[in-house]
Design a protein around this motif. Structure first.
Motif: not given
Length: 431
Positions: A56-64, A186-189, A193-196, A355-359
């Motif tokens: 669920k944490l991974m899913k949370m990241l995907v769209v934004p 800035q949103g991308n940054s 960071e949230m992904t890390s 490993s960002v490709g996994l997201v």
């Protein structure tokens, strides 16, 4: 002791989590006969909570993450008219080779069938899989009726299309929309960071999901994972040692063996670092030694680290077929076309970091309605594959740069063949 543990990289922690999860799951499968302990306490509670919480944490990241990165990526590269044919040729080359890479991965995965034998049908969450949708309908469904609704529901293809269009407009109106550009940057940054931060929980999530899988499957689950690894490695080898050399020979008539002999040190560095971005300076320096103009490489190599993710796309293609086969789901032609398109577009916004490709793999799965549970299983063995595919990514960047330099008369064949020393001065002025 604590200091030594802190020095272990995240990728190695994920690998450790995978191994321990496999072993603990196999232990429960073979030596714990009490169904209450094995099923109720572990599988239905501890492993379920830990594994699905991470999913669920991974899913949370995907769209934004995908939306911001697509907008920022397109806004930064879409103004190619300033560099004429070099910019256009480079971008087209990168996108075509990525599409070829995904297609190769899908074909090899269909032949090897890595997911067959890993029966996850009872574990999968409900999903609407794209199977027999017609190609015209698939194209029409890419265009969002309501982009806000697509963002809210996670309908990824319309999100990508809207993000690309928005990025193009922001690039066109750059000075007038600087505030909006900064907002997305800035949103991308923030999302990176949230992904890390979320990825720091990956070892625990991988442990729980691997243990949950192998507690139910036993040794039968090991063979499909091994076939998946073989599938990815074979596809990467075909891309690196068949597709790229063919392109080099067709467009430049250069000797691919000489190229690999000169470029091997860069591939080795990319393999050890698992990041295309860190390889940029070494890549440019090595290409200069091969006779490529720095004016070309200074544009194509950083651009390639941003949008040329052939190795990552190969992993995503193999992962889609692995998951579909593991869950007993048949993907139709339109679904496979959607996978190719989504993986190519995802490469535009995928950062060149480990490993960002996994997201973004979440996005590819969501585009055809596949359950994302299998991603955490794949994640356990992804660190080693990430090293290999990074080497493939930077090799593709270099091949493209040589071809573009050759086509724009800014390549010195004598330097490549070792007949004279490289010229450290630029040969053309793009800007």
């Amino acid at each position: 002791m604590i200091e030594r543990l802190r020095k272990i990289s995240l990728g190695n922690w994920i690998l450790i989590g995978m191994v321990l999860g496999c072993l603990f799951g196999l232990f429960l499968n073979f030596y714990v006969s009490d169904s209450f302990i094995k099923q109720i306490i572990f599988i239905d509670n501890i492993f379920y909570l830990g594994g699905d919480c991470f999913i669920k944490l991974m899913k949370m990241l995907v769209v934004p993450l995908v939306f911001c990165s697509i907008v920022v990526g397109v806004a930064s590269i879409s103004d190619v008219r300033k560099i004429g044919s070099i910019g256009g040729t480079t971008i087209i080359f990168y996108l075509i080779t990525t599409a070829v890479a995904v297609t190769i991965a899908l074909l090899i995965a269909m032949a090897i069938k890595p997911g067959v034998g890993l029966n996850l049908a009872g574990v999968a969450t409900s999903a609407n899989v794209t199977v027999n949708q017609t190609v015209p309908d698939a194209i029409l469904n890419m265009i969002p009726d309501n982009p806000i609704a697509s963002l809210a529901t996670g309908d990824m293809l319309p999100v990508i299309i809207f993000g690309v269009l928005l990025g193009i407009i922001l690039a066109k109106l750059r000075e007038e929309t600087q505030l909006v550009n900064d907002l997305f940057s800035q949103g991308n940054s923030i999302m990176m960071e949230m992904t890390s931060i979320v990825m720091k929980f990956a070892p625990i999530g991988v442990f729980c999901l691997m243990a949950r899988t192998f507690a139910g499957l036993g040794f039968e689950g090991i063979i499909p994972l091994g076939k998946y690894v073989m599938c990815v490695i074979v596809a990467l080898a075909v891309q690196a040692f068949v597709v790229y050399p063919m392109l080099l020979v067709v467009f430049t008539r250069l000797n691919p063996i000489k190229f690999f002999r000169k470029f091997f040190s860069v591939m080795l560095f990319a393999f050890s670092s698992s990041t295309s971005n860190a390889t940029i300076p070494l890549n440019m320096e090595k290409l200069s030694e091969m006779g490529v103009s720095r004016d070309v490489s200074s544009f194509t190599i950083p651009l390639g680290a941003t949008i040329n993710m052939d190795g990552t796309s190969i992993m995503q293609g193999c992962a889609v077929m692995f998951a579909a086969q593991a869950y007993g789901m048949d993907l139709g032609i339109s679904a496979l076309i959607t996978v190719v398109f989504t993986a190519v577009m995802a490469s535009v916004g995928t950062a060149g970091v480990p490993s960002v490709g996994l997201v973004t793999l979440n996005m590819v799965f969501s585009s055809v309605g596949l359950p994302v549970d299998a991603i955490a299983i794949i994640m356990g063995i992804d660190h080693i594959l990430d090293m290999i595919r990074t080497a493939v990514n930077v090799t593709g960047d270099a091949i493209c740069t040589i071809i573009v330099s050759f086509r724009n008369n800014s390549f010195d064949r004598d330097v490549f063949n070792g007949k004279k020393e490289p010229d450290t001065h630029s040969s053309i002025d793009l800007f």
